[in-house]
Write an enzyme that holds these catalytic residues in place. Structure first.
Site, mmCIF file in Angstrom:
data_model
loop_
_atom_site.group_PDB
_atom_site.id
_atom_site.type_symbol
_atom_site.label_atom_id
_atom_site.label_comp_id
_atom_site.label_asym_id
_atom_site.label_seq_id
_atom_site.Cartn_x
_atom_site.Cartn_y
_atom_site.Cartn_z
ATOM 1 C CD GLU A 138 47.733 40.063 38.461
ATOM 2 O OE1 GLU A 138 48.725 39.325 38.392
ATOM 3 O OE2 GLU A 138 46.678 39.718 39.038
ATOM 4 C CG ASN A 180 41.964 43.260 35.831
ATOM 5 O OD1 ASN A 180 41.078 43.872 36.412
ATOM 6 N ND2 ASN A 180 42.283 42.011 36.131
ATOM 7 C CG HIS A 217 41.899 39.839 44.787
ATOM 8 N ND1 HIS A 217 40.908 38.885 44.727
ATOM 9 C CD2 HIS A 217 42.440 39.902 43.547
ATOM 10 C CE1 HIS A 217 40.860 38.379 43.501
ATOM 11 N NE2 HIS A 217 41.772 38.979 42.765
ATOM 12 C CD GLU A 246 40.986 39.347 39.169
ATOM 13 O OE1 GLU A 246 41.655 38.842 40.094
ATOM 14 O OE2 GLU A 246 41.442 39.519 38.020
ATOM 15 C CG ASP A 248 38.573 37.874 46.823
ATOM 16 O OD1 ASP A 248 39.313 38.874 46.946
ATOM 17 O OD2 ASP A 248 38.973 36.815 46.302
#
Ligand code: 9MR
Length: 436
Positions: A138, A180, A217, A246, A248
């Site tokens: 990030e 990432n 996400h 990650e 979702d």
């Protein structure tokens, strides 16, 4: 006459097995304090082939006081993974978030040195046990700038990211090293382009980066869009692997989950998919019910969609289609076709003084494999110290490696990987492969 053998597509019944048939992994974030919950571990052990520590490998967990490294939170997750034949993604080494107090107050050269020491120590601790590391997490800003996020790490100099990658490579030459981030899924977004330009620059200058993690996400503010596949393939074209790290999706719409899987399968360098938790109750966004299992552990429609997409994914045809109709007078075959095909094995070695990591790729021939054995003759002085994704007999001289439960089935022309770490010098290894 050309015989065309039609092998029925094998359909896995778990996420991990079905992904493995496509040469992919299927992973989840794991919280150490849930490993005592048998409902949780039942699903974990049944479905997943890759784990990420949800919080336990972050800087505040692994170096709570400067220079005092603590692995008591992360090691149980790594041990659980290894004893159940799962691989591990390391998350994460250099990040503005979840810094311990001592680091939050640091700036400049002292912080740069501390950050590099952290990378070196943690990667060394887990050397040979990590499939890929999120080396830097990030580091780019949201919004339209396409530039870096301000942070104490960024203020140590723009080269902090590449410095972290070089330190990680030196500490474990066998781990894939990833950048990432989130909100990098939409190809048209400035943040996506900013990361893309950094990776292109890194590849041009030989900075050791192997992969890009897309957190993915997805929610109403950052929805899935159909150019996601373009994003994955565009990064892959730079010469890096891509991983969905990650995943979702708010509300867990089955169609969107299906699209994400199809997009990964469409990109050869998409290594696998990790969802950010198992049950909705395990999610950092539990109220959005974004995962594949209900809070009671039952499978949701999104689960069925993901499994079907994994099973339906295209594999290369086993033989070219016949161009002519065989003459009707041909005799019927007198011997049944072989049930399993041949296989080949290739090895990539990362050698350092006194030791090496070998990653072995097993590729099925024109028929699917239902199990495999790879034989590797090690030179004298080389001793295997640990291994992943295969069972082994022997740790010196002639070593034999057989598939574990989740990677024995390899579709025709598909491949899977295992690896090991050893002391000594690899020299040139010549693995051979046989179907079981
Ligand atoms: O899921 C993690 C949650 O338990 C923590 O409280 C949070 C704190 O930063 O981090 C969550 O995981 C994040 C991941 O490490 C990086 N990408 C975003 C994830 C969700 O916030």
């Amino acid at each position: 006459m050309a015989m065309v053998l039609v092998t029925p597509a094998s359909a896995g019944t778990t996420l991990g097995a079905s992904a493995a048939e496509k040469g992919r992994y299927f992973g989840t974030a794991v919280a150490a304090n849930k490993l005592s919950d048998s409902a949780y571990t039942t699903i974990l052990n049944r479905e997943f082939t890759m784990v990420t520590a949800e919080n336990e490998m972050k800087i505040d967990a692994t170096e709570p006081q400067q220079g005092q490294f603590r692995y008591s939170q992360a090691d149980p997750i790594v041990n659980h993974a290894r004893t159940h034949g799962m691989q591990v993604r390391g998350h994460t080494l250099a990040w503005h978030g979840q810094q311990p107090g001592w680091m939050q107050g640091m700036e400049g050269t002292a912080l740069r040195t501390a950050m590099l020491n952290h990378v070196t120590q943690v990667v060394t601790h887990y050397r040979g046990q990590i499939y890929s590391w999120d080396v830097v997490n990030e580091a780019f800003a949201d919004g339209n700038s396409g530039g870096r996020r301000d942070s104490n790490l960024q203020r140590t100099g723009n080269d902090w990211i590449e410095a972290a990658f070089r330190a990680a490579r030196a500490a474990d030459p066998g781990a894939k090293l990833c950048y990432n981030d989130y909100n990098t899924d939409n190809w048209t977004w400035a943040k996506t382009q900013g990361v893309y330009n950094m990776v292109r620059d890194f590849k041009a200058r030989g900075v050791p980066i192997d992969c890009v993690g897309f957190q993915s996400h997805f929610n109403n503010d950052s929805p899935y869009v159909s150019n996601y596949r373009t994003t994955l393939s565009s990064f892959a074209a730079l010469g890096v692997d891509v991983q969905i790290t990650e995943l979702d999706i708010q509300g867990a719409p089955a169609n969107t989950y299906r699209s994400v899987v199809e997009d990964c399968l469409a990109v050869a360098r998409c290594n696998g998919i990790t969802v950010w938790g198992i049950r909705d109750s395990d999610s950092w966004r539990a109220s959005q019910t974004p995962l594949l299992f209900n809070s009671n552990g039952s499978k949701k429609p999104a689960y069925d969609a993901v499994l079907a997409a994994l099973n339906n994914g295209t594999t290369p045809p086993t033989t070219p289609p016949p161009t002519t109709t065989p003459p009707p007078t041909d005799p019927p075959p007198t011997t049944p076709p072989p049930g399993t095909g041949a296989c080949t094995a290739t090895v990539t070695v990362n050698q350092w003084t006194g030791g090496f990591v070998a990653n072995v790729r097993v590729t099925a021939g024109s028929s699917a494999l239902n199990g495999w054995t790879v034989t590797i003759a090690l030179p004298s002085g080389a001793t295997v110290t640990n291994a992943w994704s295969a069972d082994r007999s022997g740790n010196t001289g002639t070593t034999n490696w057989t598939n574990v439960a989740y990677n024995g089935q390899v579709g025709a022309g598909q491949s899977t990987e295992f690896g090991f770490q050893a002391n000594g010098t690899a020299g040139s290894l010549s693995p051979t492969c046989a179907a079981r």
